[in-house]
Design a protein around this motif. Structure first.
Motif, PDB file in Angstrom:
ATOM      1  N   ALA A 140       2.062  10.833   8.788  1.00 56.59           N
ATOM      2  CA  ALA A 140       3.148  10.162   8.069  1.00 56.59           C
ATOM      3  C   ALA A 140       2.683   9.524   6.773  1.00 56.59           C
ATOM      4  N   GLY A 141       1.386   9.470   6.543  1.00 56.94           N
ATOM      5  CA  GLY A 141       0.873   8.922   5.300  1.00 56.94           C
ATOM      6  C   GLY A 141       1.190   7.458   5.118  1.00 56.94           C
ATOM      7  N   ALA A 142       2.001   7.146   4.129  1.00 54.68           N
ATOM      8  CA  ALA A 142       2.290   5.768   3.763  1.00 54.68           C
ATOM      9  C   ALA A 142       2.990   4.997   4.875  1.00 54.68           C
ATOM     10  N   MET A 143       3.627   5.682   5.811  1.00 54.70           N
ATOM     11  CA  MET A 143       4.345   4.995   6.876  1.00 54.70           C
ATOM     12  C   MET A 143       3.430   4.089   7.692  1.00 54.70           C
ATOM     13  N   PHE A 162       1.049   2.214   6.717  1.00 51.64           N
ATOM     14  CA  PHE A 162       0.889   0.923   6.059  1.00 51.64           C
ATOM     15  C   PHE A 162       2.141   0.066   6.220  1.00 51.64           C
ATOM     16  N   LEU A 163       3.308   0.685   6.200  1.00 55.02           N
ATOM     17  CA  LEU A 163       4.545  -0.064   6.420  1.00 55.02           C
ATOM     18  C   LEU A 163       4.598  -0.625   7.831  1.00 55.02           C
ATOM     19  N   VAL A 164       4.206   0.185   8.818  1.00 56.81           N
ATOM     20  CA  VAL A 164       4.183  -0.280  10.199  1.00 56.81           C
ATOM     21  C   VAL A 164       3.195  -1.438  10.349  1.00 56.81           C
ATOM     22  N   THR A 165       2.029  -1.316   9.727  1.00 55.68           N
ATOM     23  CA  THR A 165       1.042  -2.388   9.772  1.00 55.68           C
ATOM     24  C   THR A 165       1.605  -3.673   9.172  1.00 55.68           C
ATOM     25  N   GLY A 166       2.275  -3.550   8.040  1.00 56.83           N
ATOM     26  CA  GLY A 166       2.887  -4.716   7.410  1.00 56.83           C
ATOM     27  C   GLY A 166       3.923  -5.372   8.301  1.00 56.83           C
ATOM     28  N   MET A 167       4.724  -4.580   9.002  1.00 58.60           N
ATOM     29  CA  MET A 167       5.743  -5.139   9.885  1.00 58.60           C
ATOM     30  C   MET A 167       5.127  -5.866  11.076  1.00 58.60           C
ATOM     31  N   TYR A 225       0.829  -1.206   0.000  1.00 55.52           N
ATOM     32  CA  TYR A 225       0.000   0.000   0.000  1.00 55.52           C
ATOM     33  C   TYR A 225       0.866   1.260   0.000  1.00 55.52           C
ATOM     34  N   ALA A 226       1.977   1.209   0.721  1.00 55.39           N
ATOM     35  CA  ALA A 226       2.838   2.393   0.862  1.00 55.39           C
ATOM     36  C   ALA A 226       3.477   2.793  -0.458  1.00 55.39           C
ATOM     37  N   PHE A 227       3.584   1.844  -1.403  1.00 61.40           N
ATOM     38  CA  PHE A 227       4.280   2.115  -2.665  1.00 61.40           C
ATOM     39  C   PHE A 227       3.331   2.156  -3.863  1.00 61.40           C
TER      40      PHE A 227
END
Length: 401
Positions: free
Chosen positions: A165-168, A170-175, A96-98
């Motif tokens: 932070a916007g896309a961040m 989604f990255l945190v969720t993925g991690m 999602y972030a990309f």
């Protein structure tokens, strides 16, 4: 300390891990998914109609995917399907972030819905496999409590990560999902649970699963009952908001307060009510829960002040707390051991009520007013009880204890 130790000794480590991991998954999803519409509008200037389609496709995939994921778990094993769903979920949220194009968000949202639809019934089937019948109501109650805790905590964190932070986010969720997947993989490697999945007398195929579900009249009636329940519940997050905003001067603030009351009451009364409900049949629990649903909706229909609205929400929430775990128990008792995944997967068909509920309720709200809408919803809840009662009559003595 003794009570805490007793609690952890009561269930298998995998049960505790799924319960806690489910809560962490809800926290992670809550950090990002409630802000997806705002993210798409702010960062990509996506139209409201396109945002609706993007989010709606995820709900549709979640509705139809439960049966597929549950059947696959019965055929290939719970572990393989759960781990596949968790790793793919982690990848989807990270992507999602990309994502930069509409088709990417459509694809990712569809996959996100499928991942959730695979994980949910398989997770419930594992909990059922690894607990005794006497423990299951308490375990499903704990699962529902942890779900609500996660959804309450996640958006607070997401208000910072998702909005600033916007896309961040989604990255945190993925991690978080990746971490959960790694923990579960290690536990499955340490504890072999394949012998707990029920005796496989024959391979569970999609054709066999579909034939079994369609021929099980009790199951179909339970699905209809659950659709009535979600049709009622869907009014809370949609048409109740419109009614409160039109009826009260500080409508937005009051609606936020009502949602907070709902979450707090769920957390506070879940365990005491579960101890009470364990002494009764699931049908009795659902009957009383739907009566409370009706009383809460009648309260919404005639409430003239903030206090009455809060009281109505408390009563409605008590019904919610009783109905959701009891529905899982009915499916657990009805399902053959070798097809628990398939039966729990059929629960996702209840989201049909979530899909059509806001639209039907909106038509009534505009055409006849809020009082008529909530009175009709109160009646619909009792129709749900009727479907469950007919389902128990079809199932016979299997569900009477």
């Amino acid at each position: 300390m003794w009570r805490i130790r007793t609690y952890f000794q009561a269930y298998h480590p995998i049960v505790h891990s799924i319960l806690f991991g489910t809560m962490m998954a809800r926290v992670a999803s809550g950090m990002s998914m409630p802000f997806l519409a705002l993210y798409l509008a702010r960062e990509f200037a996506m139209s409201p109609a396109m945002i609706g389609i993007t989010i709606g496709i995820g709900m549709f995939c979640e509705m139809i995917g439960g049966f597929i994921g549950g059947t696959l778990s019965d055929r290939f094993g719970r572990q393989k399907i759960m781990m596949t769903a968790l790793y793919l979920w982690a990848l989807v949220f990270s992507c999602y972030a990309f994502a930069t194009a509409t088709w990417m968000f459509l694809l990712l949202t569809a996959l996100q819905g499928l991942c959730r639809s695979f994980y949910e019934p398989v997770g419930q089937a594992v909990l059922s496999d690894m607990t005794t019948p006497e423990q299951r109501y308490r375990v499903f109650t704990l699962r529902y409590t942890y779900n609500n805790l996660g959804w309450a905590i996640g958006p607070v964190i997401g208000a910072v990560l998702g909005m600033s932070a916007g896309a961040m986010a989604f990255l945190v969720t993925g991690m978080v999902y990746l971490g959960y997947a790694l923990v579960m993989q290690r536990l499955f490697k340490r504890f072999d649970i394949t012998n707990l999945q029920g005796e496989r007398k024959e391979v569970v195929t999609f054709r066999k699963a579909a034939q079994t579900v369609l021929s099980d009249r009790a199951l179909l009636l339970f699905i209809m009952g659950s659709i009535m329940g979600t049709l009622c519940y869907s009014q809370i997050t949609t048409n109740l908001a419109h009614h409160v905003n039109m009826q009260f001067a500080e409508g937005v603030t009051l609606f936020a307060m009502l949602l907070t009351v709902n979450a707090v009451v769920v957390v506070l009364v879940q365990l005491p009510l579960s101890a009470w409900a364990e002494k009764r049949t699931p049908l009795e629990t659902i009957w009383i829960g739907n009566l409370l649903y009706a009383a809460g909706n009648i309260g919404f229909a005639f409430a003239q002040g903030v206090g009455m609205m809060i009281a109505a929400m408390v009563i409605f929430t008590l019904g919610e707390v009783l109905c959701f775990p009891a529905g899982s128990i009915l499916l657990d008792r009805l399902a053959p051991a070798e097809m628990r995944g398939t039966y729990f997967g059929t629960q996702n068909f209840k989201y049909f009520g979530t899909s059509i509920g806001p639209w039907l309720g909106g038509l009534v709200l505009v055409g006849a007013g809020a009082s008529t809408l909530f009175l009709i919803v109160a009646v619909v809840a009792q129709i749900g009880t009727l479907f469950y009662w007919l389902g128990q009559r079809q199932a016979g003595s299997l569900l009477k204890n």
